[in-house]
Design an enzyme around this catalytic site. Structure first.
Site, PDB file in Angstrom:
ATOM      1  NE  ARG A  76      29.381  69.200  68.241  1.00 52.95           N
ATOM      2  CZ  ARG A  76      28.245  69.866  68.202  1.00 52.95           C
ATOM      3  NH1 ARG A  76      27.224  69.522  68.993  1.00 52.95           N
ATOM      4  NH2 ARG A  76      28.062  70.883  67.398  1.00 52.95           N
ATOM      5  N   GLY A  77      30.677  71.772  70.431  1.00 52.19           N
ATOM      6  CA  GLY A  77      29.785  72.933  70.443  1.00 52.19           C
ATOM      7  C   GLY A  77      30.356  73.914  71.448  1.00 52.19           C
ATOM      8  NE  ARG A 127      37.610  70.990  68.920  1.00 54.25           N
ATOM      9  CZ  ARG A 127      36.584  70.883  68.047  1.00 54.25           C
ATOM     10  NH1 ARG A 127      35.359  70.613  68.482  1.00 54.25           N
ATOM     11  NH2 ARG A 127      36.790  71.057  66.757  1.00 54.25           N
ATOM     12  CD  GLN A 160      30.602  68.530  63.352  1.00 54.52           C
ATOM     13  OE1 GLN A 160      30.528  68.531  62.117  1.00 54.52           O
ATOM     14  NE2 GLN A 160      31.721  68.818  63.982  1.00 54.52           N
ATOM     15  CG  ASP A 218      33.157  77.275  67.265  1.00 54.34           C
ATOM     16  OD1 ASP A 218      32.394  77.184  66.287  1.00 54.34           O
ATOM     17  OD2 ASP A 218      33.270  76.369  68.112  1.00 54.34           O
ATOM     18  CE  LYS A 267      32.793  72.306  63.222  1.00 52.51           C
ATOM     19  NZ  LYS A 267      34.138  71.832  63.649  1.00 52.51           N
TER      20      LYS A 267
END
Lengths: 376, 376
Positions: free
Chosen positions: B69-70, B114, B221, B262, B273
Site C-alpha cells: 500500500r502507499g 484500488r 497504518q 494519493d 488517507k
C-alpha cells in the site's frame, strides 16, 4: 444573549409520558439494597454481565477501570458507594468525628478514581455534606438518609435526561442527520442519556433520520456502547471512525452534533471525551451546530475557564493494544489524554435541564444556576 | 505565487550522499527476477514476512488486500506486475495486436485494484505505452524493456524521495515537532518515503525533535507502519489517536504537518488517507503549516478539481473488527471511505521532486509539469 425557555418546549413526548423504562441491558447501574449492581461496560457489546459491589474501594476501582463510565453515571455510582463508605467508617469508629474523618478519606479515594468528570466530586460532596449534617443521628439513620439521597439523585438524573431530550429535540427540523461522539447515552447516565436523550426524543418525534456515531478511540465507546444502544432501539445508526466526521460534514451530511460533557467551566469551556475539540473545530468550519448536553452537576462554576480542568492521561496500552492484540511496535511513546477542552466559542448551545443556554455563557450559566437555586 | 527553488536547497545531506540503503525490513518491494517480492504489510509490525509473486492477477489482489500500500509503492508494484501481464498475454497470443489487447485487459484489472491513488494508473499506463511502442519487437525484447522500465521507475522514485526530503527539511527550523498521518514512509514508496523522507532528512539535520504519528483508523497504518519505521531508525516518535491531534495543536505542540497524497488535481485539491482533511481543517484553525509531499506521478492534471477524484469505500469489517475481534454490535451500518479530499486552500505548500509548490496551485502545478517535461 441567552435562550432560556420561558415555557416548556412543545413536543409530542410530553413530560407526562415520563418515565419510559430503559431495557435492562442499557441500564448502567441499579441499587439492589444492600448491593450496587454495575453493568460491566468493558465487556459490551459482546457480553452483558452485571457485577455486584458492597465496598466503596471496589466501586472506586470500577470507576477507574471503566466498568462504569460517563460523567453522570460515575457520579451516581459514587453516590451509592458513599453508603458503603459510611457503613465502613461507622463500623470502625462509633464516635461521630473520627467516623466523619474516615468517611472523608474514603470520599477522597472515590473522587480520585477519575479526575476530570466533576459529577463524581459533586455527588460525593453531596453525600458527605448530608452525613455531616446528620452526624449526631444514629448510624442507621445516616445510612438510610444516604441511601435515600442516592436514589433521589438517580431519579433526578432520569428526569433531567428526559427534559434535556425534549429541549434538544425542539432545536431540530424534521429528518435531521445527527452526529455524536463517545457515549453520552443511557449507559453514561441514570436514565436516557444526555446527548442520546436528545437523539431518542428527536427520533420519537420524527426529527432524527439517522445518527452518525464516532467510534471514539481509544476506548471505542462509540462503537461499543453508542452503536449498541441505538441499534438496540432500532434507531438508524452509522458507525464511523473519528477521522471521517469531517468528510461527512464536507459533503453536507451532518445537520447537528450533540455531545455530552465531563466538566464545564463558568465561561462555558467544556471538557469532554478526547476528540470532542477536534469535532468542534471542524463543525465550526462547516457551520454545523455543535451542542453540549449536560445536567447542572457537570458545571464547575468554581473554575473561571477550562484551562484549569484537570485532564486525565491513561495508560499507553489503550492505544497500542486492542483486546490484548498489540497494534504498535514496542518502543514507541504514546500520548493518551482521556479528554480535551472545547472553548466556549465553538459551542452553539448548551442543553441543560433548565433550558438551552446560549452565549455569552458566563452570563447564561450564572443565570441557570440562579434559577435552579431559586426553584429548590 | 509559486516557490520553485531555482537552486538546490542548502542541506547537510547532499545529493552526493544518495542513496542511503534502507534496512530490508523497511523495503516494501524488491525485484528478484523473475519474481516480485512484497513485504506483507498486513502483518507488520509483529511479523516480517515476504511474499513472492509471478502473476499479474496475484499482484492486483495484493494491492486490493493492502499487502502493498502507499500510492508510490502500489504504482511500482503494478509496474512490475505489467511484466507478468505482458508475459502472460504473449504466452497466449503470438500476434502483436491480440497480445496487446489482452495486455490492456490485464492492465485494466491492475488499475481497478484500488481506484483512488493515481500512481497506479500512471505506472500501468507508462508500461502499456512502452509495450505499444515496442509491439513489433520480439517478445523477449519487450519483456526486458518492461523490466528495465520498472527498475528505472523504482530508481526514480528513490531519487525523488531523497530530493523531496531535502526540500521539505529546508522549510523547517531546528528542533521542530512534526506530525504525520497514515504512512507516507519507506513502506509506501520505493525508497525513503514522501512525508517521512522529510522527517528523515529533518532528523538528520537536527530539525526534527520528535514526530507525532496519527494511528490512522481504520487500518492503523500510523501505529503499525509509521511508528515501526521511525522506531526502527531511532527517531523519537509519539503515537496518538487521530482525534488527539487537535488537542496537541491547541497546546502549541505541533510546528508542522507533513502528509503524503494519493491523487492531486490540477488545482491542488488533494486526496489522501481518510482523516487528512480533518487534520488540515484543524491545522488551518491553529495556523500550523500543512504540507503535502508527493512525486509528480501523484498529480492528475486531467482533473480540474478534487471533486471528481474517485474515493474508494472499503469493507465494514475494517471498522467493526480488529484482528478478527468484533468491536461493534451486529446490525450497525458503517461508512468507511478510505480517502478524503483536502481542498487546496488548506495546503501551505506541496513538496515535489522539482521544488516546493505554493498557491496558486493551478499555476505552480502547471509550471512544475512544464519544467519537468523540459528536463526530460
Amino acid at each position: 444573549m441567552s435562550l432560556y425557555p420561558p415555557t416548556p418546549c412543545s413536543t409530542s413526548l410530553s413530560a407526562s409520558s415520563f418515565p419510559v423504562a430503559m431495557p435492562k441491558t442499557l441500564v448502567p447501574l441499579a441499587w439492589d439494597a444492600p448491593k450496587l449492581l454495575l453493568l460491566d461496560q468493558t465487556c459490551l457489546p459482546e457480553q452483558t454481565r452485571w457485577l455486584s459491589y458492597t465496598q466503596s474501594e471496589a466501586v472506586a476501582e470500577a470507576i477507574t477501570s471503566m466498568v462504569v463510565r460517563g460523567a453522570p453515571a460515575i457520579g451516581l455510582a459514587a453516590a451509592f458507594a458513599m453508603i458503603f463508605a459510611f457503613n465502613e467508617a461507622a463500623a470502625i469508629h462509633s464516635m461521630a468525628l473520627p467516623c466523619l474523618q474516615l468517611l472523608k478519606e474514603k470520599a477522597d479515594a472515590l473522587k480520585a478514581s477519575r479526575p476530570t468528570a466533576v459529577n463524581l466530586m459533586w455527588a460525593v460532596d453531596k453525600q458527605l455534606a448530608l452525613a455531616e449534617t446528620l452526624q449526631n443521628e444514629p448510624v442507621e439513620a445516616i445510612s438510610n438518609a444516604l441511601e435515600a439521597n442516592a436514589l433521589r439523585l438517580l431519579a433526578q438524573d432520569q428526569a433531567d435526561n428526559w427534559q434535556m431530550g425534549l429541549y434538544g429535540a425542539a432545536l431540530l427540523q424534521a429528518n435531521s442527520r445527527l452526529l455524536t461522539h463517545c457515549n453520552a447515552g443511557a449507559l453514561a447516565t441514570g436514565g436516557y442519556g444526555t446527548a442520546l436523550a436528545v437523539v431518542r426524543a428527536a427520533y420519537a418525534q420524527g426529527k432524527c433520520l439517522k445518527v452518525y456515531a464516532d467510534e471514539t478511540r481509544p476506548r471505542l465507546q462509540g462503537a461499543r456502547l453508542t452503536a449498541y444502544e441505538l441499534v438496540a432501539e432500532g434507531i438508524p445508526t452509522t458507525l464511523i471512525c473519528d477521522n471521517m466526521a469531517a468528510s461527512l460534514m464536507q459533503k453536507g451530511e451532518v445537520d447537528a452534533i450533540f455531545v455530552g460533557a465531563d466538566r464545564i467551566a463558568a465561561n462555558g469551556d467544556t471538557a469532554n471525551k478526547i476528540g470532542t475539540y477536534s469535532l468542534a473545530v471542524v463543525a465550526k468550519a462547516h457551520q454545523v451546530p455543535f451542542y453540549v448536553v449536560a445536567p447542572l452537576s457537570t458545571f464547575d462554576v468554581s473554575l473561571p475557564t477550562g484551562e484549569s480542568i484537570p485532564i486525565e492521561e491513561r495508560h499507553d496500552s489503550e492505544v497500542t493494544e486492542i483486546e490484548g492484540v498489540r497494534l504498535a511496535p514496542k518502543g514507541v511513546s504514546v500520548y493518551n489524554p482521556a479528554f480535551d477542552v472545547t472553548p466556549a466559542a465553538l459551542i452553539t448551545g448548551m442543553i441543560t435541564p433548565v433550558g438551552v443556554l446560549q452565549p455569552d455563557y458566563n452570563s447564561s450559566i450564572a443565570q441557570a444556576f440562579k434559577a435552579s437555586a431559586a426553584a429548590v
